[in-house]
Motif scaffolding. Structure first.
Motif, PDB file in Angstrom:
ATOM      1  N   PHE A  67      37.720  37.586  -7.424  1.00  0.00           N
ATOM      2  CA  PHE A  67      38.398  38.319  -8.493  1.00  0.00           C
ATOM      3  C   PHE A  67      39.115  37.383  -9.458  1.00  0.00           C
ATOM      4  O   PHE A  67      39.064  37.584 -10.677  1.00  0.00           O
ATOM      5  CB  PHE A  67      39.392  39.329  -7.914  1.00  0.00           C
ATOM      6  CG  PHE A  67      40.068  40.149  -8.979  1.00  0.00           C
ATOM      7  CD1 PHE A  67      39.415  41.227  -9.563  1.00  0.00           C
ATOM      8  CD2 PHE A  67      41.343  39.832  -9.439  1.00  0.00           C
ATOM      9  CE1 PHE A  67      40.019  41.978 -10.578  1.00  0.00           C
ATOM     10  CE2 PHE A  67      41.948  40.565 -10.441  1.00  0.00           C
ATOM     11  CZ  PHE A  67      41.284  41.638 -11.010  1.00  0.00           C
ATOM     12  N   TYR A  68      39.798  36.359  -8.940  1.00  0.00           N
ATOM     13  CA  TYR A  68      40.554  35.475  -9.830  1.00  0.00           C
ATOM     14  C   TYR A  68      39.656  34.744 -10.828  1.00  0.00           C
ATOM     15  O   TYR A  68      40.107  34.308 -11.881  1.00  0.00           O
ATOM     16  CB  TYR A  68      41.388  34.475  -9.025  1.00  0.00           C
ATOM     17  CG  TYR A  68      40.612  33.401  -8.299  1.00  0.00           C
ATOM     18  CD1 TYR A  68      40.277  32.204  -8.924  1.00  0.00           C
ATOM     19  CD2 TYR A  68      40.222  33.573  -6.976  1.00  0.00           C
ATOM     20  CE1 TYR A  68      39.567  31.217  -8.262  1.00  0.00           C
ATOM     21  CE2 TYR A  68      39.508  32.589  -6.298  1.00  0.00           C
ATOM     22  CZ  TYR A  68      39.186  31.417  -6.947  1.00  0.00           C
ATOM     23  OH  TYR A  68      38.483  30.452  -6.289  1.00  0.00           O
ATOM     24  N   GLU A  69      38.340  34.646 -10.499  1.00  0.00           N
ATOM     25  CA  GLU A  69      37.406  33.967 -11.392  1.00  0.00           C
ATOM     26  C   GLU A  69      36.977  34.845 -12.571  1.00  0.00           C
ATOM     27  O   GLU A  69      36.481  34.331 -13.569  1.00  0.00           O
ATOM     28  CB  GLU A  69      36.182  33.500 -10.609  1.00  0.00           C
ATOM     29  CG  GLU A  69      36.493  32.453  -9.545  1.00  0.00           C
ATOM     30  CD  GLU A  69      35.280  32.062  -8.725  1.00  0.00           C
ATOM     31  OE1 GLU A  69      34.782  30.934  -8.913  1.00  0.00           O
ATOM     32  OE2 GLU A  69      34.825  32.876  -7.897  1.00  0.00           O
ATOM     33  N   VAL A  70      37.135  36.160 -12.445  1.00  0.00           N
ATOM     34  CA  VAL A  70      36.766  37.072 -13.549  1.00  0.00           C
ATOM     35  C   VAL A  70      37.998  37.729 -14.167  1.00  0.00           C
ATOM     36  O   VAL A  70      37.870  38.506 -15.115  1.00  0.00           O
ATOM     37  CB  VAL A  70      35.777  38.168 -13.070  1.00  0.00           C
ATOM     38  CG1 VAL A  70      34.503  37.543 -12.532  1.00  0.00           C
ATOM     39  CG2 VAL A  70      36.422  39.062 -12.012  1.00  0.00           C
ATOM     40  N   ALA A  71      39.183  37.426 -13.636  1.00  0.00           N
ATOM     41  CA  ALA A  71      40.406  38.105 -14.089  1.00  0.00           C
ATOM     42  C   ALA A  71      40.642  37.923 -15.587  1.00  0.00           C
ATOM     43  O   ALA A  71      41.023  38.864 -16.291  1.00  0.00           O
ATOM     44  CB  ALA A  71      41.606  37.601 -13.294  1.00  0.00           C
ATOM     45  N   SER A 444      48.934  31.059 -10.405  1.00  0.00           N
ATOM     46  CA  SER A 444      48.222  32.086 -11.165  1.00  0.00           C
ATOM     47  C   SER A 444      48.018  31.773 -12.639  1.00  0.00           C
ATOM     48  O   SER A 444      47.202  32.406 -13.302  1.00  0.00           O
ATOM     49  CB  SER A 444      48.980  33.417 -11.060  1.00  0.00           C
ATOM     50  OG  SER A 444      50.291  33.297 -11.577  1.00  0.00           O
ATOM     51  N   LYS A 445      48.744  30.790 -13.185  1.00  0.00           N
ATOM     52  CA  LYS A 445      48.641  30.501 -14.608  1.00  0.00           C
ATOM     53  C   LYS A 445      48.293  29.039 -14.825  1.00  0.00           C
ATOM     54  O   LYS A 445      48.468  28.204 -13.950  1.00  0.00           O
ATOM     55  CB  LYS A 445      49.970  30.808 -15.312  1.00  0.00           C
ATOM     56  CG  LYS A 445      50.498  32.212 -15.102  1.00  0.00           C
ATOM     57  CD  LYS A 445      49.676  33.246 -15.840  1.00  0.00           C
ATOM     58  CE  LYS A 445      50.246  34.644 -15.615  1.00  0.00           C
ATOM     59  NZ  LYS A 445      51.555  34.826 -16.241  1.00  0.00           N
ATOM     60  N   LYS A 446      47.832  28.728 -16.034  1.00  0.00           N
ATOM     61  CA  LYS A 446      47.522  27.353 -16.395  1.00  0.00           C
ATOM     62  C   LYS A 446      48.646  26.756 -17.237  1.00  0.00           C
ATOM     63  O   LYS A 446      49.081  27.358 -18.208  1.00  0.00           O
ATOM     64  CB  LYS A 446      46.206  27.282 -17.192  1.00  0.00           C
ATOM     65  CG  LYS A 446      44.966  27.321 -16.320  1.00  0.00           C
ATOM     66  CD  LYS A 446      43.729  27.012 -17.148  1.00  0.00           C
ATOM     67  CE  LYS A 446      42.489  26.917 -16.264  1.00  0.00           C
ATOM     68  NZ  LYS A 446      41.289  26.560 -17.053  1.00  0.00           N
ATOM     69  N   VAL A 447      49.115  25.594 -16.834  1.00  0.00           N
ATOM     70  CA  VAL A 447      50.038  24.828 -17.678  1.00  0.00           C
ATOM     71  C   VAL A 447      49.232  23.709 -18.328  1.00  0.00           C
ATOM     72  O   VAL A 447      48.080  23.465 -17.970  1.00  0.00           O
ATOM     73  CB  VAL A 447      51.203  24.247 -16.851  1.00  0.00           C
ATOM     74  CG1 VAL A 447      52.060  25.373 -16.287  1.00  0.00           C
ATOM     75  CG2 VAL A 447      50.700  23.352 -15.733  1.00  0.00           C
ATOM     76  N   LEU A 448      49.817  23.030 -19.306  1.00  0.00           N
ATOM     77  CA  LEU A 448      49.059  21.981 -19.993  1.00  0.00           C
ATOM     78  C   LEU A 448      48.724  20.834 -19.053  1.00  0.00           C
ATOM     79  O   LEU A 448      47.614  20.325 -19.039  1.00  0.00           O
ATOM     80  CB  LEU A 448      49.852  21.473 -21.202  1.00  0.00           C
ATOM     81  CG  LEU A 448      50.076  22.495 -22.329  1.00  0.00           C
ATOM     82  CD1 LEU A 448      50.829  21.855 -23.479  1.00  0.00           C
ATOM     83  CD2 LEU A 448      48.746  23.070 -22.824  1.00  0.00           C
ATOM     84  N   LYS A 449      49.699  20.419 -18.233  1.00  0.00           N
ATOM     85  CA  LYS A 449      49.452  19.362 -17.246  1.00  0.00           C
ATOM     86  C   LYS A 449      50.669  19.238 -16.343  1.00  0.00           C
ATOM     87  O   LYS A 449      51.750  19.759 -16.639  1.00  0.00           O
ATOM     88  CB  LYS A 449      49.170  18.026 -17.920  1.00  0.00           C
ATOM     89  CG  LYS A 449      50.312  17.481 -18.771  1.00  0.00           C
ATOM     90  CD  LYS A 449      49.877  16.238 -19.521  1.00  0.00           C
ATOM     91  CE  LYS A 449      50.993  15.756 -20.465  1.00  0.00           C
ATOM     92  NZ  LYS A 449      50.574  14.609 -21.287  1.00  0.00           N
ATOM     93  N   THR A 450      50.488  18.533 -15.226  1.00  0.00           N
ATOM     94  CA  THR A 450      51.610  18.176 -14.369  1.00  0.00           C
ATOM     95  C   THR A 450      51.637  16.664 -14.233  1.00  0.00           C
ATOM     96  O   THR A 450      50.592  16.011 -14.228  1.00  0.00           O
ATOM     97  CB  THR A 450      51.505  18.825 -12.976  1.00  0.00           C
ATOM     98  OG1 THR A 450      50.314  18.366 -12.334  1.00  0.00           O
ATOM     99  CG2 THR A 450      51.490  20.341 -13.079  1.00  0.00           C
ATOM    100  N   VAL A 451      52.840  16.108 -14.139  1.00  0.00           N
ATOM    101  CA  VAL A 451      53.014  14.673 -13.976  1.00  0.00           C
ATOM    102  C   VAL A 451      53.630  14.422 -12.607  1.00  0.00           C
ATOM    103  O   VAL A 451      54.736  14.885 -12.335  1.00  0.00           O
ATOM    104  CB  VAL A 451      53.926  14.084 -15.077  1.00  0.00           C
ATOM    105  CG1 VAL A 451      54.118  12.580 -14.856  1.00  0.00           C
ATOM    106  CG2 VAL A 451      53.335  14.344 -16.457  1.00  0.00           C
ATOM    107  N   ASN A 452      52.897  13.728 -11.748  1.00  0.00           N
ATOM    108  CA  ASN A 452      53.391  13.395 -10.424  1.00  0.00           C
ATOM    109  C   ASN A 452      54.398  12.261 -10.539  1.00  0.00           C
ATOM    110  O   ASN A 452      54.057  11.162 -10.932  1.00  0.00           O
ATOM    111  CB  ASN A 452      52.211  13.000  -9.523  1.00  0.00           C
ATOM    112  CG  ASN A 452      52.620  12.807  -8.083  1.00  0.00           C
ATOM    113  OD1 ASN A 452      53.645  12.201  -7.799  1.00  0.00           O
ATOM    114  ND2 ASN A 452      51.814  13.346  -7.181  1.00  0.00           N
ATOM    115  N   LEU A 453      55.636  12.506 -10.174  1.00  0.00           N
ATOM    116  CA  LEU A 453      56.681  11.497 -10.336  1.00  0.00           C
ATOM    117  C   LEU A 453      56.561  10.359  -9.320  1.00  0.00           C
ATOM    118  O   LEU A 453      57.028   9.251  -9.552  1.00  0.00           O
ATOM    119  CB  LEU A 453      58.059  12.139 -10.208  1.00  0.00           C
ATOM    120  CG  LEU A 453      58.453  13.102 -11.327  1.00  0.00           C
ATOM    121  CD1 LEU A 453      59.847  13.651 -11.086  1.00  0.00           C
ATOM    122  CD2 LEU A 453      58.378  12.428 -12.689  1.00  0.00           C
ATOM    123  N   SER A 454      55.904  10.652  -8.186  1.00  0.00           N
ATOM    124  CA  SER A 454      55.772   9.626  -7.156  1.00  0.00           C
ATOM    125  C   SER A 454      54.822   8.520  -7.590  1.00  0.00           C
ATOM    126  O   SER A 454      55.032   7.345  -7.350  1.00  0.00           O
ATOM    127  CB  SER A 454      55.274  10.241  -5.862  1.00  0.00           C
ATOM    128  OG  SER A 454      56.188  11.219  -5.413  1.00  0.00           O
TER     129      SER A 454
END
Length: 460
Positions: A67-71, A444-454
């Protein structure tokens, strides 16, 4: 505009059904302008009586999209539409439940062709779709399949519109359109409100904040408040004297601001949101055979939570995904009740932990991989999202699984060092509601990107 649909399901316990097939026709009142249909992998077995009724079996759905692929496609085709279905209460409940599992609020006005037919074509011997359309001379192919039933419902609805000489259906549609009902006082309040993402504040004559909300479209949401006829909305409409807003660009920041400010200000009409925003959590334990089990439990602040969820169905759906992604055992994770092997073992997607065939040490490696990657307490990152204009980005800071705050920065600054970026963060309260909001949003949502601080690596 109408979205005329039909849904086939697995059957089973109330609100635990899964969708097996969906068909939607976008209808402008005269013709079909768009359409979508697909089989859906429900990630759970189909009841035998449903297989006999629809002809859809588990094997047919194994390679079908989940379902999440056609939502996203469903959201697009139903945008600004009233949902129309034969027994709309059922179809809308099933669809809303699936979106709830994804953490997405899917709210639509509905029209039911069963109820409309009873009013406009009284004294029919039956109002079941098959018997009704047959009696009316409407062709129906592939009965109990989504596309055939939805297409027949389009023809039925078109006939009902023609029979509606008093234009009750159209009048009802107009009545539900916020722009048609706003009185002059409330219309003036939202005249200069933008149709953008943000948080809004309703104030009374004394200048006290009586309600705080967030929306992807502030103006549209305020219109809904000001045209709703439920008891709370009517009280708000009487008391509100002014409306303020803050654009956030990012829906995530809007959610976080709304949650914190409601807790701080305690507006009189936000009583429900003062309580915790999640009801269930994912925990782990080691069983007597040494296997790490994942378990869904009711929310308990005294226990360590791996992930948190708004409801049980959302938690169950996510645990199915985790089990599939990491090749874990449905039985050990409480998703398959059996004294013997789990269902996945029978189709060779489980390596036999359920019957002690796979060594616990090997199985636990995959569980620990999940815990290291997904457990919120291990997160050290920046979440980068859209800003309030095209030249800006929003950022949320997480350190050691703790929400530190949010901020905005201008793209012209070319800030690449996360340590520098942290200096713009507005400190905020870390609490489990904020953590839940962030977890749910990232799932459930898309953000532009995540930056791993480690590692200072960027994950698209």
């Amino acid at each position: 505009m109408y979205a005329i649909l039909d849904i086939e399901t697995t059957g089973g316990k109330y609100n635990e059904e899964g969708i097996t097939e969906i068909a939607i026709y976008r209808f402008d009142g005269h013709k079909i302008v768009d359409q979508f249909s697909s089989l859906i992998n429900p990630e759970r077995p189909i009841q035998p009586f449903v297989v006999n009724l629809t002809g859809i079996n588990n094997e047919m759905l194994r390679q079908a999209p989940k379902f999440y692929e056609v939502a996203k496609r469903i959201i697009e085709i139903t945008d600004d539409c009233i949902l129309v279905a034969h027994n709309a209460l059922f179809d809308n409940r099933i669809l809303t439940t699936e979106f709830d599992r994804l953490g997405y609020p899917f709210e639509k006005q509905t029209l039911c062709t069963v109820e409309l037919a009873k009013k406009l074509i009284p004294d029919m011997p039956s109002y079941s779709l098959g018997k009704l359309v047959r009696a009316l001379g409407i062709p129906l192919t592939d009965r109990h399949r989504a596309q055939g039933d939805a297409k027949a419902t389009v023809s039925l609805f078109k006939m009902l519109l023609a029979k509606d000489t008093s234009k009750q259906i159209i009048s009802e549609t107009v009545r539900k359109d916020p722009k048609k009902k706003l009185n002059s006082k409330l219309l003036n309040l939202i005249e200069n409100i933008p149709s953008e993402v943000g948080v809004y504040y309703m104030l009374n004559e004394a200048g006290d904040v009586i309600y705080i909300g967030k929306s992807k479209n502030i103006k549209k949401r305020l219109s809904q408040h000001f045209t709703s006829e439920n008891r709370k909305s009517k009280k708000i409409q009487k008391q509100v004297k002014s409306v303020n807003f803050e654009k956030t660009g990012s829906e995530l920041i809007a959610l976080l601001k709304e949650s914190e400010e409601i807790k701080q200000i305690k507006p009189m009409f936000n009583r429900a949101l003062r309580r915790s925003s999640y009801t269930h959590q994912l925990t782990s334990f080691v069983d007597k055979n040494g296997y790490i089990n994942l378990s869904i439990e009711k929310a308990d602040g005294r226990k360590k939570a791996i992930l948190t969820f708004s409801n049980f169905q959302q938690a169950k759906s996510e645990l199915f995904k985790i089990t599939e992604e990491y090749n874990l055992c449905q039985k050990l994770n409480g998703l398959y009740d059996s004294k013997n092997q789990c269902f996945n073992y029978t189709i060779k997607e489980c390596y036999g932990a359920c019957i002690n065939k796979e060594p616990a040490e090997e199985y636990n490696v995959r569980v620990k991989a999940f815990l290291e990657k997904k457990s919120f307490e291990n997160q050290n990152m920046l979440i980068i999202d859209r800003g309030r204009d095209v030249e800006e980005r929003a950022v949320v800071l997480i350190e050691d699984g703790k929400y530190k705050g949010y901020g905005f920065y201008n793209l012209n600054h070319q800030i690449n060092n996360p340590e520098i970026l942290k200096t713009i963060i507005n400190p905020m309260q870390n609490n489990r509601d904020a953590q839940h909001i962030i977890q749910s949003y990232l799932r459930s949502k898309k953000v532009l990107k995540t930056v791993n601080l480690s590692t200072n690596s960027i994950n698209k």
